[in-house]
Every structure is written in C-alpha cells, then in structure tokens.
Design a protein around this motif. Structure first.
Motif, short mmCIF file in Angstrom:
data_model
loop_
_atom_site.label_atom_id
_atom_site.label_comp_id
_atom_site.label_asym_id
_atom_site.label_seq_id
_atom_site.Cartn_x
_atom_site.Cartn_y
_atom_site.Cartn_z
N LEU A 72 -53.62 27.62 16.75
CA LEU A 72 -54.74 27.51 17.69
C LEU A 72 -56.00 28.16 17.15
O LEU A 72 -57.11 27.67 17.39
CB LEU A 72 -54.35 28.11 19.04
CG LEU A 72 -53.30 27.34 19.83
CD1 LEU A 72 -52.84 28.14 21.04
CD2 LEU A 72 -53.81 25.98 20.24
N GLU A 73 -55.85 29.26 16.41
CA GLU A 73 -57.02 29.90 15.80
C GLU A 73 -57.61 29.01 14.71
O GLU A 73 -58.83 28.92 14.57
CB GLU A 73 -56.63 31.25 15.20
CG GLU A 73 -56.39 32.33 16.23
CD GLU A 73 -55.88 33.62 15.62
OE1 GLU A 73 -56.07 33.84 14.40
OE2 GLU A 73 -55.30 34.42 16.37
N PRO A 111 -59.43 25.38 16.80
CA PRO A 111 -59.84 25.80 18.16
C PRO A 111 -60.10 24.64 19.11
O PRO A 111 -60.19 24.86 20.32
CB PRO A 111 -61.10 26.62 17.91
CG PRO A 111 -61.58 26.23 16.56
CD PRO A 111 -60.39 25.79 15.78
N SER A 112 -60.18 23.42 18.61
CA SER A 112 -60.45 22.28 19.50
C SER A 112 -59.19 21.75 20.18
O SER A 112 -59.29 20.91 21.07
CB SER A 112 -61.12 21.15 18.72
OG SER A 112 -60.25 20.64 17.74
#
Length: 68
Positions: free
Chosen positions: A48-49, A52-53
């Motif tokens: 997720l880092e 980020p979308s």
C-alpha cells in the motif's frame, strides 16, 4: 453478493488493457505483480505504501483472484 464475489468485482480482465492480464480495476497494476510481492514477503502495508492509489481491499481481491 458474498465477500469473495464482492472482492473479485475489483479485478478486471480486458484484452485491451495490459494485454488481457488480470488487473486491479481502474489501474494498470497486475494481480500477478501484487501476488509476487506478497509471496516474496512484502507486507500488505508495504504494498500500500508503494502503490498509494490502491486500497487494502484491492490487495485482498488479488489474493481472492489467485485462489480461484
């Protein structure tokens, strides 16, 4: 819609996008790319880092798709 079907609705297979490889809907991020990261030991939080979308549910959808 049950949980898996709801998750699978987040995956798109379109012959005109990414040569038909399964992708996260609305993105050009392959399911196989996400699964490869997870198989290599990358955590969901790290993915997720890096992307980020996308959302946690998108990653869970990739896992559900791989399990089908």
């Amino acid at each position: 819609m049950d949980g898996n079907q709801n998750l699978l609705s987040r995956i798109s297979v379109d012959p005109n996008i990414c040569s038909g490889k399964p992708c996260i809907k609305g993105h050009r991020i392959w399911v196989s790319l996400i699964l490869g990261y997870l198989a290599g030991g990358t955590s969901i939080e790290e993915v997720l880092e890096a992307y980020p979308s996308i959302e946690r549910e998108d990653i869970l959808a990739c896992i559900a798709y791989g399990a089908e």
